[in-house]
Design a protein around this motif. Structure first.
Motif, PDB file in Angstrom:
ATOM      1  N   SER A 144      -3.239  16.491   1.914  1.00  0.00           N
ATOM      2  CA  SER A 144      -2.952  15.137   1.424  1.00  0.00           C
ATOM      3  C   SER A 144      -3.681  14.091   2.250  1.00  0.00           C
ATOM      4  O   SER A 144      -4.170  13.093   1.708  1.00  0.00           O
ATOM      5  CB  SER A 144      -1.448  14.871   1.456  1.00  0.00           C
ATOM      6  OG  SER A 144      -0.766  15.792   0.633  1.00  0.00           O
ATOM      7  N   LEU A 145      -3.747  14.299   3.556  1.00  0.00           N
ATOM      8  CA  LEU A 145      -4.479  13.360   4.420  1.00  0.00           C
ATOM      9  C   LEU A 145      -5.956  13.319   4.071  1.00  0.00           C
ATOM     10  O   LEU A 145      -6.577  12.254   4.080  1.00  0.00           O
ATOM     11  CB  LEU A 145      -4.313  13.746   5.889  1.00  0.00           C
ATOM     12  CG  LEU A 145      -3.036  13.290   6.571  1.00  0.00           C
ATOM     13  CD1 LEU A 145      -2.975  13.829   7.996  1.00  0.00           C
ATOM     14  CD2 LEU A 145      -2.910  11.781   6.555  1.00  0.00           C
ATOM     15  N   LYS A 146      -6.513  14.477   3.740  1.00  0.00           N
ATOM     16  CA  LYS A 146      -7.936  14.531   3.384  1.00  0.00           C
ATOM     17  C   LYS A 146      -8.206  13.739   2.104  1.00  0.00           C
ATOM     18  O   LYS A 146      -9.181  12.994   2.024  1.00  0.00           O
ATOM     19  CB  LYS A 146      -8.393  15.978   3.239  1.00  0.00           C
ATOM     20  CG  LYS A 146      -8.463  16.713   4.556  1.00  0.00           C
ATOM     21  CD  LYS A 146      -8.871  18.154   4.365  1.00  0.00           C
ATOM     22  CE  LYS A 146      -8.886  18.885   5.699  1.00  0.00           C
ATOM     23  NZ  LYS A 146      -9.180  20.310   5.547  1.00  0.00           N
ATOM     24  N   GLU A 147      -7.352  13.896   1.114  1.00  0.00           N
ATOM     25  CA  GLU A 147      -7.532  13.142  -0.136  1.00  0.00           C
ATOM     26  C   GLU A 147      -7.246  11.659   0.059  1.00  0.00           C
ATOM     27  O   GLU A 147      -7.816  10.819  -0.636  1.00  0.00           O
ATOM     28  CB  GLU A 147      -6.648  13.706  -1.250  1.00  0.00           C
ATOM     29  CG  GLU A 147      -7.210  14.947  -1.890  1.00  0.00           C
ATOM     30  CD  GLU A 147      -6.464  15.342  -3.153  1.00  0.00           C
ATOM     31  OE1 GLU A 147      -5.896  14.451  -3.840  1.00  0.00           O
ATOM     32  OE2 GLU A 147      -6.447  16.544  -3.456  1.00  0.00           O
ATOM     33  N   LEU A 148      -6.359  11.339   0.995  1.00  0.00           N
ATOM     34  CA  LEU A 148      -6.038   9.938   1.275  1.00  0.00           C
ATOM     35  C   LEU A 148      -7.288   9.161   1.697  1.00  0.00           C
ATOM     36  O   LEU A 148      -7.428   7.981   1.357  1.00  0.00           O
ATOM     37  CB  LEU A 148      -4.962   9.846   2.364  1.00  0.00           C
ATOM     38  CG  LEU A 148      -4.505   8.450   2.770  1.00  0.00           C
ATOM     39  CD1 LEU A 148      -3.877   7.720   1.589  1.00  0.00           C
ATOM     40  CD2 LEU A 148      -3.525   8.547   3.935  1.00  0.00           C
ATOM     41  N   ALA A 149      -8.191   9.826   2.381  1.00  0.00           N
ATOM     42  CA  ALA A 149      -9.436   9.178   2.806  1.00  0.00           C
ATOM     43  C   ALA A 149     -10.269   8.730   1.609  1.00  0.00           C
ATOM     44  O   ALA A 149     -11.033   7.765   1.699  1.00  0.00           O
ATOM     45  CB  ALA A 149     -10.249  10.129   3.689  1.00  0.00           C
ATOM     46  N   ILE A 150     -10.106   9.403   0.476  1.00  0.00           N
ATOM     47  CA  ILE A 150     -10.832   9.044  -0.746  1.00  0.00           C
ATOM     48  C   ILE A 150     -10.013   8.078  -1.596  1.00  0.00           C
ATOM     49  O   ILE A 150     -10.487   7.023  -2.017  1.00  0.00           O
ATOM     50  CB  ILE A 150     -11.170  10.309  -1.571  1.00  0.00           C
ATOM     51  CG1 ILE A 150     -12.086  11.231  -0.759  1.00  0.00           C
ATOM     52  CG2 ILE A 150     -11.803   9.937  -2.908  1.00  0.00           C
ATOM     53  CD1 ILE A 150     -12.194  12.633  -1.332  1.00  0.00           C
ATOM     54  N   MET A 151      -8.770   8.443  -1.840  1.00  0.00           N
ATOM     55  CA  MET A 151      -7.932   7.674  -2.766  1.00  0.00           C
ATOM     56  C   MET A 151      -7.397   6.373  -2.156  1.00  0.00           C
ATOM     57  O   MET A 151      -7.145   5.416  -2.879  1.00  0.00           O
ATOM     58  CB  MET A 151      -6.770   8.537  -3.260  1.00  0.00           C
ATOM     59  CG  MET A 151      -7.199   9.757  -4.059  1.00  0.00           C
ATOM     60  SD  MET A 151      -8.045   9.335  -5.584  1.00  0.00           S
ATOM     61  CE  MET A 151      -6.644   8.918  -6.607  1.00  0.00           C
ATOM     62  N   GLY A 152      -7.219   6.337  -0.847  1.00  0.00           N
ATOM     63  CA  GLY A 152      -6.696   5.138  -0.191  1.00  0.00           C
ATOM     64  C   GLY A 152      -7.554   3.910  -0.422  1.00  0.00           C
ATOM     65  O   GLY A 152      -7.053   2.869  -0.875  1.00  0.00           O
ATOM     66  N   PRO A 153      -8.860   3.986  -0.130  1.00  0.00           N
ATOM     67  CA  PRO A 153      -9.711   2.810  -0.384  1.00  0.00           C
ATOM     68  C   PRO A 153      -9.752   2.398  -1.858  1.00  0.00           C
ATOM     69  O   PRO A 153      -9.775   1.201  -2.174  1.00  0.00           O
ATOM     70  CB  PRO A 153     -11.091   3.262   0.102  1.00  0.00           C
ATOM     71  CG  PRO A 153     -10.805   4.317   1.123  1.00  0.00           C
ATOM     72  CD  PRO A 153      -9.572   5.023   0.616  1.00  0.00           C
ATOM     73  N   VAL A 154      -9.730   3.369  -2.751  1.00  0.00           N
ATOM     74  CA  VAL A 154      -9.715   3.058  -4.191  1.00  0.00           C
ATOM     75  C   VAL A 154      -8.445   2.280  -4.529  1.00  0.00           C
ATOM     76  O   VAL A 154      -8.493   1.250  -5.207  1.00  0.00           O
ATOM     77  CB  VAL A 154      -9.821   4.343  -5.043  1.00  0.00           C
ATOM     78  CG1 VAL A 154      -9.622   4.029  -6.517  1.00  0.00           C
ATOM     79  CG2 VAL A 154     -11.142   5.045  -4.807  1.00  0.00           C
ATOM     80  N   ALA A 155      -7.311   2.762  -4.044  1.00  0.00           N
ATOM     81  CA  ALA A 155      -6.031   2.097  -4.317  1.00  0.00           C
ATOM     82  C   ALA A 155      -5.999   0.694  -3.717  1.00  0.00           C
ATOM     83  O   ALA A 155      -5.506  -0.247  -4.343  1.00  0.00           O
ATOM     84  CB  ALA A 155      -4.875   2.934  -3.779  1.00  0.00           C
ATOM     85  N   PHE A 156      -6.530   0.548  -2.511  1.00  0.00           N
ATOM     86  CA  PHE A 156      -6.551  -0.774  -1.879  1.00  0.00           C
ATOM     87  C   PHE A 156      -7.356  -1.755  -2.734  1.00  0.00           C
ATOM     88  O   PHE A 156      -6.899  -2.866  -3.009  1.00  0.00           O
ATOM     89  CB  PHE A 156      -7.132  -0.716  -0.464  1.00  0.00           C
ATOM     90  CG  PHE A 156      -7.216  -2.079   0.167  1.00  0.00           C
ATOM     91  CD1 PHE A 156      -6.113  -2.627   0.799  1.00  0.00           C
ATOM     92  CD2 PHE A 156      -8.382  -2.828   0.097  1.00  0.00           C
ATOM     93  CE1 PHE A 156      -6.172  -3.905   1.352  1.00  0.00           C
ATOM     94  CE2 PHE A 156      -8.452  -4.099   0.648  1.00  0.00           C
ATOM     95  CZ  PHE A 156      -7.347  -4.634   1.285  1.00  0.00           C
ATOM     96  N   ILE A 157      -8.531  -1.350  -3.151  1.00  0.00           N
ATOM     97  CA  ILE A 157      -9.397  -2.231  -3.951  1.00  0.00           C
ATOM     98  C   ILE A 157      -8.711  -2.606  -5.266  1.00  0.00           C
ATOM     99  O   ILE A 157      -8.675  -3.783  -5.643  1.00  0.00           O
ATOM    100  CB  ILE A 157     -10.770  -1.573  -4.189  1.00  0.00           C
ATOM    101  CG1 ILE A 157     -11.553  -1.540  -2.874  1.00  0.00           C
ATOM    102  CG2 ILE A 157     -11.556  -2.301  -5.283  1.00  0.00           C
ATOM    103  CD1 ILE A 157     -12.780  -0.650  -2.890  1.00  0.00           C
ATOM    104  N   LEU A 158      -8.162  -1.613  -5.961  1.00  0.00           N
ATOM    105  CA  LEU A 158      -7.483  -1.896  -7.229  1.00  0.00           C
ATOM    106  C   LEU A 158      -6.289  -2.822  -7.031  1.00  0.00           C
ATOM    107  O   LEU A 158      -6.099  -3.782  -7.777  1.00  0.00           O
ATOM    108  CB  LEU A 158      -7.029  -0.595  -7.897  1.00  0.00           C
ATOM    109  CG  LEU A 158      -8.116   0.280  -8.496  1.00  0.00           C
ATOM    110  CD1 LEU A 158      -7.532   1.607  -8.966  1.00  0.00           C
ATOM    111  CD2 LEU A 158      -8.818  -0.436  -9.641  1.00  0.00           C
ATOM    112  N   ASP A 159      -5.467  -2.528  -6.021  1.00  0.00           N
ATOM    113  CA  ASP A 159      -4.259  -3.320  -5.811  1.00  0.00           C
ATOM    114  C   ASP A 159      -4.574  -4.721  -5.302  1.00  0.00           C
ATOM    115  O   ASP A 159      -4.045  -5.702  -5.829  1.00  0.00           O
ATOM    116  CB  ASP A 159      -3.323  -2.605  -4.834  1.00  0.00           C
ATOM    117  CG  ASP A 159      -1.976  -3.291  -4.746  1.00  0.00           C
ATOM    118  OD1 ASP A 159      -1.429  -3.682  -5.788  1.00  0.00           O
ATOM    119  OD2 ASP A 159      -1.457  -3.443  -3.621  1.00  0.00           O
TER     120      ASP A 159
END
Length: 152
Positions: free
Chosen positions: A43-58
């Motif tokens: 989950s931490l590994k995917e967070l590195a990808i999905m986290g920035p995407v979520a930040f930008i969208l939100d």
């Protein structure tokens, strides 16, 4: 609640880290038939990808829509502040869940020509968890931690 741009950035980062991490954990658990010890690290590994995407969208899209819509329904001078938090949270879920499910479908689901039904299924499976997580766990915890970090 955040009162300026710096606080808004800090709050959004905190919320994204908690929400996205646990939603990734949930999705990996669904895909693998349950949670395992290795799911935490995956989950931490995917967070590195999905986290920035979520930040930008939100931060740039959904947060603005959620606030605008909430304040078109709720009057902050007259209504209970709890309703403002509830409104922003619910509207954020309504937009973020399908968007993030779409990104996850594109990046991790290997949907091929079945992208629309896989995205729809992913959204339907994610929505109840995102709703519960935001309203009962991540939202209250992040707001509490934020209040301790940013003294009002």
């Amino acid at each position: 609640m955040p009162k300026n741009l710096k606080e808004e950035i800090i709050f959004t980062i905190m919320m994204v880290l908690v929400m996205v991490y646990f939603m990734i954990f949930y999705n990996i658990s669904l895909e693998t038939g349950g949670a395992h010890n290795w799911t935490f690290l995956a989950s931490l590994k995917e967070l590195a990808i999905m986290g920035p995407v979520a930040f930008i969208l939100d931060f740039f899209i959904v947060g603005k829509i959620a606030k605008k819509k909430t304040f078109s329904i709720i009057n902050p001078e007259r209504d209970n502040p709890f309703f403002i938090v509830l409104g922003i949270s619910c509207i954020s879920i309504l937009f973020m869940c399908p968007m993030m499910s779409f990104v996850a479908t594109l990046l991790f689901k290997n949907a091929g020509s079945e992208i629309i039904p896989v995205w729809m299924q992913t959204t339907v499976l994610n929505f109840p968890m995102a709703f519960f997580l935001q309203l009962c766990f991540a939202g209250p915890i992040v707001r509490r931690l934020f209040g301790l970090i940013i003294k009002e």
